[in-house]
Design a protein around this motif. Sequence first.
Motif, PDB file in Angstrom:
ATOM      1  N   SER A 147       0.887  -0.946  -0.201  1.00  0.00           N
ATOM      2  CA  SER A 147      -0.087  -0.088  -0.161  1.00  0.00           C
ATOM      3  C   SER A 147       0.817   1.059   0.021  1.00  0.00           C
ATOM      4  O   SER A 147       0.514   2.156  -1.037  1.00  0.00           O
ATOM      5  CB  SER A 147      -1.002   0.013   1.100  1.00  0.00           C
ATOM      6  N   PHE A 153      -4.384   3.544  -6.818  1.00  0.00           N
ATOM      7  CA  PHE A 153      -5.570   2.670  -6.793  1.00  0.00           C
ATOM      8  C   PHE A 153      -5.204   1.588  -5.725  1.00  0.00           C
ATOM      9  O   PHE A 153      -6.122   1.191  -4.853  1.00  0.00           O
ATOM     10  CB  PHE A 153      -5.704   2.259  -8.188  1.00  0.00           C
ATOM     11  N   THR A 154      -4.131   1.090  -5.709  1.00  0.00           N
ATOM     12  CA  THR A 154      -3.864  -0.097  -4.961  1.00  0.00           C
ATOM     13  C   THR A 154      -3.973   0.382  -3.523  1.00  0.00           C
ATOM     14  O   THR A 154      -4.335  -0.493  -2.681  1.00  0.00           O
ATOM     15  CB  THR A 154      -2.316  -0.818  -5.312  1.00  0.00           C
ATOM     16  N   ASP A 155      -3.191   1.587  -3.213  1.00  0.00           N
ATOM     17  CA  ASP A 155      -3.283   2.124  -1.770  1.00  0.00           C
ATOM     18  C   ASP A 155      -4.829   2.429  -1.391  1.00  0.00           C
ATOM     19  O   ASP A 155      -5.045   1.861  -0.308  1.00  0.00           O
ATOM     20  CB  ASP A 155      -2.529   3.417  -1.776  1.00  0.00           C
ATOM     21  N   SER A 156      -5.531   2.591  -2.217  1.00  0.00           N
ATOM     22  CA  SER A 156      -7.031   3.084  -2.167  1.00  0.00           C
ATOM     23  C   SER A 156      -7.908   1.800  -1.785  1.00  0.00           C
ATOM     24  O   SER A 156      -8.379   1.619  -0.767  1.00  0.00           O
ATOM     25  CB  SER A 156      -7.570   3.765  -3.031  1.00  0.00           C
ATOM     26  N   VAL A 157      -7.515   0.740  -2.551  1.00  0.00           N
ATOM     27  CA  VAL A 157      -8.136  -0.573  -2.007  1.00  0.00           C
ATOM     28  C   VAL A 157      -7.794  -1.314  -0.971  1.00  0.00           C
ATOM     29  O   VAL A 157      -8.777  -1.824  -0.119  1.00  0.00           O
ATOM     30  CB  VAL A 157      -7.838  -1.533  -3.159  1.00  0.00           C
ATOM     31  N   GLY A 159      -6.415   0.575   1.895  1.00  0.00           N
ATOM     32  CA  GLY A 159      -7.170   1.303   2.777  1.00  0.00           C
ATOM     33  C   GLY A 159      -8.687   0.947   3.066  1.00  0.00           C
ATOM     34  O   GLY A 159      -9.097   1.010   4.125  1.00  0.00           O
ATOM     35  N   ARG A 160      -9.317   0.770   1.808  1.00  0.00           N
ATOM     36  CA  ARG A 160     -10.722   0.437   2.126  1.00  0.00           C
ATOM     37  C   ARG A 160     -10.835  -1.064   2.938  1.00  0.00           C
ATOM     38  O   ARG A 160     -11.798  -1.360   3.663  1.00  0.00           O
ATOM     39  CB  ARG A 160     -11.490   0.328   0.844  1.00  0.00           C
TER      40      ARG A 160
END
Length: 338
Positions: A147, A153-157, A159-160
Amino acid sequence: MTVPVTELESHVTAPPGEEPDDSGVQKVAGRSPTQLALARFRKDKLSMAAFCVVALYVATALVAPILVKTGVLDPLTLHQDLLDVNMGGIPKGSFGGISADHWLGVEPGTGRDVLSRLVYGITWSLFIALSATFVAMGIGTVLGIISGFSGGFTDSVIGRAIDLTLSFPSTMMLLALSGVAVAFMTGTLQVPAGDVANALYVILVLGFFGWPGIARIVRGQVLSIREREFVDAARLLGASRGRLYFKEILPNLWAPLLVYFTLMMPAFISAEAALSYLQVGVKPPTPTLGNILTDSINYSVADFVFFFTPAFLIMIIVVSFNLLGDGLRDALDPKTHR
Protein backbone atom coordinates in the motif's frame (compact mmCIF):
# COMPACT_ATOMS: atom_id res chain seq x y z
CA MET A 1 49.75 29.51 25.48
CA THR A 2 49.45 26.79 22.84
CA VAL A 3 50.40 23.31 23.98
CA PRO A 4 52.16 21.19 21.35
CA VAL A 5 50.13 18.22 20.13
CA THR A 6 52.92 15.83 21.03
CA GLU A 7 52.78 17.01 24.65
CA LEU A 8 49.02 16.39 24.78
CA GLU A 9 49.42 12.95 23.28
CA SER A 10 52.06 12.02 25.83
CA HIS A 11 49.56 12.52 28.65
CA VAL A 12 46.91 10.25 27.10
CA THR A 13 46.87 6.92 28.86
CA ALA A 14 44.86 3.86 27.99
CA PRO A 15 42.44 2.43 30.59
CA PRO A 16 43.30 -0.85 32.30
CA GLY A 17 43.17 -3.77 29.87
CA GLU A 18 43.76 -1.64 26.75
CA GLU A 19 47.11 -0.97 25.14
CA PRO A 20 47.79 2.38 23.44
CA ASP A 21 49.03 2.40 19.89
CA ASP A 22 52.56 3.38 18.83
CA SER A 23 51.80 7.13 18.96
CA GLY A 24 50.59 6.89 22.57
CA VAL A 25 47.03 7.94 21.61
CA GLN A 26 44.17 5.73 22.77
CA LYS A 27 42.06 4.29 19.97
CA VAL A 28 38.31 4.93 20.13
CA ALA A 29 36.23 2.14 18.61
CA GLY A 30 33.02 3.15 16.86
CA ARG A 31 29.73 1.42 17.66
CA SER A 32 26.94 0.48 15.29
CA PRO A 33 23.33 1.71 15.77
CA THR A 34 22.41 -1.76 17.07
CA GLN A 35 25.16 -1.64 19.69
CA LEU A 36 24.06 1.83 20.75
CA ALA A 37 20.45 0.68 21.05
CA LEU A 38 21.48 -2.32 23.16
CA ALA A 39 23.52 -0.06 25.40
CA ARG A 40 20.54 2.24 25.92
CA PHE A 41 18.30 -0.75 26.60
CA ARG A 42 20.68 -2.22 29.20
CA LYS A 43 20.67 1.06 31.11
CA ASP A 44 16.91 0.81 31.59
CA LYS A 45 16.58 -1.41 34.67
CA LEU A 46 12.80 -1.69 34.43
CA SER A 47 12.95 -2.87 30.84
CA MET A 48 15.71 -5.35 31.70
CA ALA A 49 13.57 -6.75 34.51
CA ALA A 50 10.65 -7.08 32.07
CA PHE A 51 12.94 -8.82 29.58
CA CYS A 52 13.97 -11.36 32.25
CA VAL A 53 10.32 -12.10 33.07
CA VAL A 54 9.45 -12.54 29.38
CA ALA A 55 12.49 -14.80 28.87
CA LEU A 56 11.42 -16.91 31.86
CA TYR A 57 7.90 -17.10 30.46
CA VAL A 58 9.13 -18.29 27.06
CA ALA A 59 11.54 -20.81 28.62
CA THR A 60 8.72 -22.19 30.78
CA ALA A 61 6.48 -22.59 27.75
CA LEU A 62 9.21 -24.53 25.91
CA VAL A 63 10.11 -26.79 28.82
CA ALA A 64 6.57 -27.52 30.08
CA PRO A 65 5.65 -30.20 27.47
CA ILE A 66 8.87 -32.07 28.28
CA LEU A 67 8.09 -31.94 32.00
CA VAL A 68 4.59 -33.27 31.33
CA LYS A 69 5.85 -36.18 29.22
CA THR A 70 8.46 -37.12 31.80
CA GLY A 71 5.90 -37.04 34.61
CA VAL A 72 7.41 -34.11 36.50
CA LEU A 73 4.19 -32.18 35.89
CA ASP A 74 0.78 -33.80 36.03
CA PRO A 75 -1.96 -31.40 34.91
CA LEU A 76 -4.71 -33.99 34.26
CA THR A 77 -4.76 -36.46 37.16
CA LEU A 78 -7.71 -36.06 39.53
CA HIS A 79 -7.14 -36.08 43.28
CA GLN A 80 -10.63 -36.47 44.67
CA ASP A 81 -9.28 -37.50 48.06
CA LEU A 82 -7.95 -33.96 48.54
CA LEU A 83 -11.40 -32.41 48.19
CA ASP A 84 -13.99 -31.85 50.89
CA VAL A 85 -17.25 -33.26 49.50
CA ASN A 86 -19.29 -31.69 52.28
CA MET A 87 -18.02 -28.23 51.25
CA GLY A 88 -18.92 -28.61 47.58
CA GLY A 89 -15.56 -29.91 46.40
CA ILE A 90 -13.39 -27.24 48.02
CA PRO A 91 -9.82 -28.44 48.65
CA LYS A 92 -9.02 -29.63 52.14
CA GLY A 93 -6.55 -27.61 54.16
CA SER A 94 -5.60 -23.96 54.05
CA PHE A 95 -5.05 -21.76 50.99
CA GLY A 96 -6.62 -24.09 48.46
CA GLY A 97 -4.88 -27.25 49.62
CA ILE A 98 -1.29 -26.00 49.38
CA SER A 99 1.13 -28.72 50.47
CA ALA A 100 4.58 -30.15 49.76
CA ASP A 101 3.11 -32.17 46.87
CA HIS A 102 0.93 -29.37 45.50
CA TRP A 103 2.75 -26.06 45.84
CA LEU A 104 -0.20 -23.96 44.62
CA GLY A 105 -2.93 -26.28 45.84
CA VAL A 106 -5.46 -28.22 43.77
CA GLU A 107 -8.43 -27.24 41.68
CA PRO A 108 -11.81 -27.17 43.41
CA GLY A 109 -14.18 -29.79 42.04
CA THR A 110 -11.50 -31.80 40.22
CA GLY A 111 -8.45 -31.96 42.47
CA ARG A 112 -5.98 -31.38 39.60
CA ASP A 113 -2.65 -29.83 40.52
CA VAL A 114 -2.84 -26.05 39.98
CA LEU A 115 0.89 -25.49 39.46
CA SER A 116 1.10 -28.17 36.77
CA ARG A 117 -1.91 -26.75 34.96
CA LEU A 118 -0.58 -23.19 35.06
CA VAL A 119 2.86 -24.18 33.77
CA TYR A 120 1.40 -26.30 30.97
CA GLY A 121 -1.24 -23.64 30.28
CA ILE A 122 1.54 -21.14 29.56
CA THR A 123 2.58 -23.33 26.61
CA TRP A 124 -0.86 -23.28 25.02
CA SER A 125 -1.38 -19.56 25.66
CA LEU A 126 2.03 -18.67 24.22
CA PHE A 127 1.43 -20.88 21.18
CA ILE A 128 -1.93 -19.23 20.45
CA ALA A 129 -0.72 -15.67 21.06
CA LEU A 130 2.55 -16.13 19.16
CA SER A 131 0.89 -17.78 16.16
CA ALA A 132 -1.85 -15.15 15.99
CA THR A 133 0.79 -12.40 16.22
CA PHE A 134 2.76 -13.87 13.30
CA VAL A 135 -0.42 -14.18 11.21
CA ALA A 136 -1.46 -10.58 11.92
CA MET A 137 2.03 -9.16 11.40
CA GLY A 138 2.59 -11.18 8.23
CA ILE A 139 -0.63 -9.95 6.61
CA GLY A 140 -0.25 -6.40 7.91
CA THR A 141 3.41 -6.05 6.91
CA VAL A 142 2.95 -7.30 3.34
CA LEU A 143 -0.18 -5.25 2.69
CA GLY A 144 1.32 -2.20 4.40
CA ILE A 145 4.43 -2.33 2.21
CA ILE A 146 2.40 -2.78 -0.97
CA SER A 147 0.00 0.00 0.00
CA GLY A 148 2.68 2.50 0.97
CA PHE A 149 5.00 1.79 -1.97
CA SER A 150 2.44 1.48 -4.76
CA GLY A 151 0.09 4.32 -3.84
CA GLY A 152 -2.77 5.27 -6.12
CA PHE A 153 -5.53 2.74 -6.75
CA THR A 154 -3.76 -0.09 -4.88
CA ASP A 155 -3.32 2.10 -1.80
CA SER A 156 -7.00 3.05 -1.95
CA VAL A 157 -8.18 -0.57 -2.21
CA ILE A 158 -6.04 -1.73 0.71
CA GLY A 159 -7.14 1.30 2.74
CA ARG A 160 -10.79 0.41 2.22
CA ALA A 161 -10.04 -3.21 3.15
CA ILE A 162 -8.55 -1.95 6.41
CA ASP A 163 -11.64 0.16 7.11
CA LEU A 164 -13.93 -2.78 6.30
CA THR A 165 -12.03 -5.12 8.62
CA LEU A 166 -12.09 -2.61 11.46
CA SER A 167 -15.83 -2.13 11.03
CA PHE A 168 -16.62 -5.78 11.74
CA PRO A 169 -17.72 -6.57 15.32
CA SER A 170 -14.91 -9.08 15.88
CA THR A 171 -16.24 -10.53 19.15
CA MET A 172 -19.67 -11.21 17.69
CA MET A 173 -18.09 -12.74 14.60
CA LEU A 174 -15.98 -15.01 16.78
CA LEU A 175 -19.02 -16.28 18.66
CA ALA A 176 -21.24 -16.61 15.59
CA LEU A 177 -18.74 -18.43 13.39
CA SER A 178 -17.15 -20.64 16.02
CA GLY A 179 -19.22 -23.78 15.50
CA VAL A 180 -19.45 -23.47 11.71
CA ALA A 181 -15.75 -22.69 11.20
CA VAL A 182 -14.50 -25.47 13.49
CA ALA A 183 -16.83 -27.97 11.79
CA PHE A 184 -15.55 -26.86 8.36
CA MET A 185 -11.91 -27.26 9.44
CA THR A 186 -12.43 -30.71 10.94
CA GLY A 187 -14.69 -31.96 8.14
CA THR A 188 -13.46 -30.38 4.90
CA LEU A 189 -9.86 -29.49 5.77
CA GLN A 190 -9.26 -32.63 7.86
CA VAL A 191 -7.88 -30.68 10.82
CA PRO A 192 -7.75 -32.89 13.95
CA ALA A 193 -10.82 -32.24 16.05
CA GLY A 194 -10.62 -30.95 19.59
CA ASP A 195 -7.83 -28.75 20.92
CA VAL A 196 -6.02 -28.35 17.59
CA ALA A 197 -9.09 -27.19 15.68
CA ASN A 198 -10.23 -24.86 18.47
CA ALA A 199 -6.76 -23.32 18.84
CA LEU A 200 -6.40 -22.91 15.05
CA TYR A 201 -9.76 -21.12 14.88
CA VAL A 202 -8.74 -18.63 17.58
CA ILE A 203 -5.36 -18.05 15.89
CA LEU A 204 -6.88 -17.36 12.48
CA VAL A 205 -9.59 -15.06 13.79
CA LEU A 206 -7.25 -13.06 16.05
CA GLY A 207 -4.75 -12.79 13.21
CA PHE A 208 -7.38 -11.73 10.67
CA PHE A 209 -8.81 -8.99 12.87
CA GLY A 210 -5.39 -7.91 14.17
CA TRP A 211 -3.59 -6.98 10.94
CA PRO A 212 -5.11 -3.54 10.14
CA GLY A 213 -3.18 -1.74 12.89
CA ILE A 214 0.22 -2.98 11.79
CA ALA A 215 -0.67 -2.35 8.13
CA ARG A 216 -1.30 1.33 8.85
CA ILE A 217 1.96 1.68 10.81
CA VAL A 218 3.98 -0.02 8.07
CA ARG A 219 2.32 2.06 5.36
CA GLY A 220 3.30 5.27 7.15
CA GLN A 221 6.92 4.12 7.45
CA VAL A 222 7.08 3.02 3.80
CA LEU A 223 5.81 6.39 2.58
CA SER A 224 9.01 7.89 3.99
CA ILE A 225 11.41 5.07 3.08
CA ARG A 226 10.36 4.88 -0.58
CA GLU A 227 11.70 8.40 -1.18
CA ARG A 228 15.24 7.62 -0.03
CA GLU A 229 18.25 7.41 -2.32
CA PHE A 230 18.93 3.68 -1.96
CA VAL A 231 15.40 2.86 -3.15
CA ASP A 232 15.81 5.15 -6.17
CA ALA A 233 19.17 3.52 -6.91
CA ALA A 234 17.62 0.04 -6.77
CA ARG A 235 14.87 1.19 -9.14
CA LEU A 236 17.39 2.56 -11.62
CA LEU A 237 19.31 -0.72 -11.53
CA GLY A 238 16.15 -2.55 -12.56
CA ALA A 239 15.21 -4.19 -9.26
CA SER A 240 11.90 -6.05 -9.32
CA ARG A 241 8.96 -5.15 -7.09
CA GLY A 242 9.65 -8.19 -4.91
CA ARG A 243 13.25 -7.15 -4.33
CA LEU A 244 12.22 -3.58 -3.58
CA TYR A 245 9.63 -4.79 -1.06
CA PHE A 246 11.60 -7.47 0.78
CA LYS A 247 15.28 -6.58 0.19
CA GLU A 248 15.28 -2.79 0.26
CA ILE A 249 12.29 -1.71 2.36
CA LEU A 250 11.53 -4.57 4.78
CA PRO A 251 14.99 -4.56 6.48
CA ASN A 252 14.41 -0.91 7.38
CA LEU A 253 11.15 -1.75 9.18
CA TRP A 254 12.51 -4.17 11.77
CA ALA A 255 12.57 -1.59 14.60
CA PRO A 256 8.85 -0.65 14.53
CA LEU A 257 7.91 -4.26 13.78
CA LEU A 258 9.85 -5.49 16.81
CA VAL A 259 8.18 -2.93 19.07
CA TYR A 260 4.73 -3.71 17.68
CA PHE A 261 5.38 -7.42 18.16
CA THR A 262 6.04 -6.98 21.89
CA LEU A 263 2.86 -4.90 22.21
CA MET A 264 0.64 -7.26 20.21
CA MET A 265 1.65 -10.39 22.14
CA PRO A 266 0.12 -9.31 25.48
CA ALA A 267 -3.00 -8.12 23.70
CA PHE A 268 -3.53 -11.59 22.24
CA ILE A 269 -2.75 -13.27 25.59
CA SER A 270 -5.51 -11.17 27.15
CA ALA A 271 -7.78 -11.88 24.17
CA GLU A 272 -7.32 -15.63 24.60
CA ALA A 273 -8.37 -15.30 28.25
CA ALA A 274 -11.43 -13.26 27.27
CA LEU A 275 -12.42 -15.75 24.56
CA SER A 276 -12.10 -18.62 27.00
CA TYR A 277 -14.62 -16.85 29.23
CA LEU A 278 -16.95 -16.73 26.20
CA GLN A 279 -16.43 -20.49 25.69
CA VAL A 280 -14.40 -20.04 22.51
CA GLY A 281 -11.01 -21.67 22.17
CA VAL A 282 -9.25 -24.60 23.82
CA LYS A 283 -11.57 -26.40 26.23
CA PRO A 284 -10.73 -28.06 29.55
CA PRO A 285 -9.23 -30.41 30.62
CA THR A 286 -6.45 -29.07 28.34
CA PRO A 287 -5.23 -26.03 30.28
CA THR A 288 -4.66 -22.51 29.03
CA LEU A 289 -4.28 -19.46 31.20
CA GLY A 290 -7.63 -18.29 29.90
CA ASN A 291 -9.72 -21.34 30.72
CA ILE A 292 -8.01 -21.79 34.11
CA LEU A 293 -8.99 -18.22 34.99
CA THR A 294 -12.50 -18.86 33.68
CA ASP A 295 -12.89 -21.94 35.88
CA SER A 296 -11.57 -20.07 38.91
CA ILE A 297 -14.21 -17.33 38.71
CA ASN A 298 -16.82 -19.64 40.25
CA TYR A 299 -14.56 -20.09 43.30
CA SER A 300 -13.41 -16.48 43.75
CA VAL A 301 -14.86 -16.40 47.27
CA ALA A 302 -14.61 -20.01 48.42
CA ASP A 303 -11.02 -20.47 47.15
CA PHE A 304 -9.47 -17.06 46.58
CA VAL A 305 -5.96 -18.49 46.02
CA PHE A 306 -7.15 -20.50 43.02
CA PHE A 307 -8.77 -17.36 41.55
CA PHE A 308 -5.88 -15.02 42.34
CA THR A 309 -3.03 -17.19 40.99
CA PRO A 310 -3.94 -17.32 37.25
CA ALA A 311 -5.15 -13.70 37.30
CA PHE A 312 -1.86 -12.54 38.85
CA LEU A 313 0.18 -14.60 36.37
CA ILE A 314 -1.65 -13.13 33.36
CA MET A 315 -1.20 -9.64 34.78
CA ILE A 316 2.56 -10.12 35.26
CA ILE A 317 3.00 -11.49 31.73
CA VAL A 318 0.97 -8.71 30.08
CA VAL A 319 2.69 -5.94 32.04
CA SER A 320 6.14 -7.41 31.32
CA PHE A 321 5.52 -7.54 27.57
CA ASN A 322 4.22 -3.96 27.60
CA LEU A 323 7.23 -2.69 29.57
CA LEU A 324 9.54 -4.57 27.21
CA GLY A 325 7.88 -2.92 24.23
CA ASP A 326 8.22 0.51 25.80
CA GLY A 327 11.89 -0.13 26.55
CA LEU A 328 12.61 -1.29 23.02
CA ARG A 329 10.84 1.72 21.55
CA ASP A 330 12.93 4.09 23.65
CA ALA A 331 16.15 2.22 22.90
CA LEU A 332 15.58 2.09 19.16
CA ASP A 333 14.66 5.78 18.96
CA PRO A 334 17.62 7.86 20.18
CA LYS A 335 15.48 11.02 20.09
CA THR A 336 13.13 9.64 22.76
CA HIS A 337 13.81 10.71 26.35
CA ARG A 338 11.93 9.35 29.30
